[in-house]
Design an enzyme around this catalytic site. Sequence first.
Site, PDB file in Angstrom:
ATOM      1  N   GLY A 294       0.959  -1.206  -0.026  1.00  0.00           N
ATOM      2  CA  GLY A 294       0.116   0.009   0.062  1.00  0.00           C
ATOM      3  C   GLY A 294       0.703   1.249  -0.010  1.00  0.00           C
ATOM      4  O   GLY A 294       0.390   2.463  -0.147  1.00  0.00           O
TER       5      GLY A 294
ATOM      6  N   CYS B  64      -6.912  -8.327  -2.240  1.00  0.00           N
ATOM      7  CA  CYS B  64      -6.178  -7.064  -1.812  1.00  0.00           C
ATOM      8  C   CYS B  64      -6.646  -6.184  -2.617  1.00  0.00           C
ATOM      9  O   CYS B  64      -6.741  -6.002  -3.908  1.00  0.00           O
ATOM     10  CB  CYS B  64      -4.679  -7.309  -2.364  1.00  0.00           C
TER      11      CYS B  64
ATOM     12  N   CYS C  57      -9.480  -2.317   2.889  1.00  0.00           N
ATOM     13  CA  CYS C  57      -8.326  -3.064   2.896  1.00  0.00           C
ATOM     14  C   CYS C  57      -8.367  -4.219   3.647  1.00  0.00           C
ATOM     15  O   CYS C  57      -9.101  -4.330   4.632  1.00  0.00           O
ATOM     16  CB  CYS C  57      -7.015  -2.216   3.477  1.00  0.00           C
ATOM     17  N   THR C  58      -8.084  -5.627   2.893  1.00  0.00           N
ATOM     18  CA  THR C  58      -8.641  -6.841   3.698  1.00  0.00           C
ATOM     19  C   THR C  58      -8.002  -7.027   5.196  1.00  0.00           C
ATOM     20  O   THR C  58      -8.443  -7.902   5.804  1.00  0.00           O
ATOM     21  CB  THR C  58      -8.357  -7.861   2.653  1.00  0.00           C
TER      22      THR C  58
HETATM   23  N1  DGL Z   1      -4.687  -5.981   2.051  1.00  0.00           N
HETATM   24  C1  DGL Z   1      -4.253  -5.076   1.180  1.00  0.00           C
HETATM   25  C2  DGL Z   1      -5.440  -4.283   0.853  1.00  0.00           C
HETATM   26  O1  DGL Z   1      -6.452  -4.945   0.756  1.00  0.00           O
HETATM   27  C3  DGL Z   1      -3.106  -4.059   1.549  1.00  0.00           C
HETATM   28  C4  DGL Z   1      -1.948  -4.187   2.454  1.00  0.00           C
HETATM   29  C5  DGL Z   1      -0.860  -3.545   1.915  1.00  0.00           C
HETATM   30  O2  DGL Z   1      -0.554  -2.359   2.112  1.00  0.00           O
HETATM   31  O3  DGL Z   1       0.188  -4.333   1.731  1.00  0.00           O
HETATM   32  O4  DGL Z   1      -5.416  -3.273   0.237  1.00  0.00           O
END
Ligand code: DGL
Length: 262
Positions: A45, A75, A186-187
Amino acid sequence: MDRSALPIGIFDSGMGGLSVLRTALRMLPDERFVFYGDIANAPYGTKTEDEVYRCARAVTGRLMDEGVKALVIACNTATCAAAAQLRDEFPDFIIVGMEPALKLAHDQCPEGRILVLATPVSLASQKYRRLYESYGEHAVSLPCPGLMEFVERGDIDSEELKGYLKEKFGPYLADGQAPSAVVLGCTHYVFLKSTVQSLLPAATRVLDGNEGTVRQLRRRLEQQGLLSAARPAGERFSLGFHLAENAGKADSLARKLLRIPE
Ligand code: DGL
């Protein structure tokens, strides 16, 4: 060969995608899953879109080599930065992505303020800008650099975490117009749902896109006759954190996060 019996690949930069796997295990009880957390390259991110694309492309190749029948980009960041390009490269392959659930929040709360928490890359992307133009009339976008790292450490309810969130919510609670909805865009943040809810008035809805994503996956598999007909024998999922030095530690954290009730 019966392709419907093949597993479904799910990936994220790290632990966040496990919140989608958890929903998928519940909603698609006859499917098998291969999960890949790209923790060697996390976080996504705060990278550039191009860097995120390259990471996502490498993981996509790896999961395809494992022989998956469909891919879920669990993601928001990787979807915003890479999904369109990946779909161009693999037009015959099912690729399901996700975006902050702003439309869901807008439909459920057509009036009242909506706060969207997501990564800087997601919120700066063209994909999100378009979404915001359609449904963002009452929405405020809040980039949350550093928030996914709490989940990566297995911290979902510490005082430090609450301090981070209180700082984000503070201005929107102080002016007497408490938000109608908060979108966990964000997941990783989905694992923080009860902590987030505990800091907000009970009437504020805390929403995410996980169920919608799994429904979309089911639709796409159905359309192509790829839904698995029978519950698979043995483990329903495998977890991968290859390339990461601390893969063993990641595996035990992942199993702990998967047991958190939805
Ligand atoms: N889990 C990811 C999302 O849904 C992002 C987390 C990250 O910054 O890597 O955006």
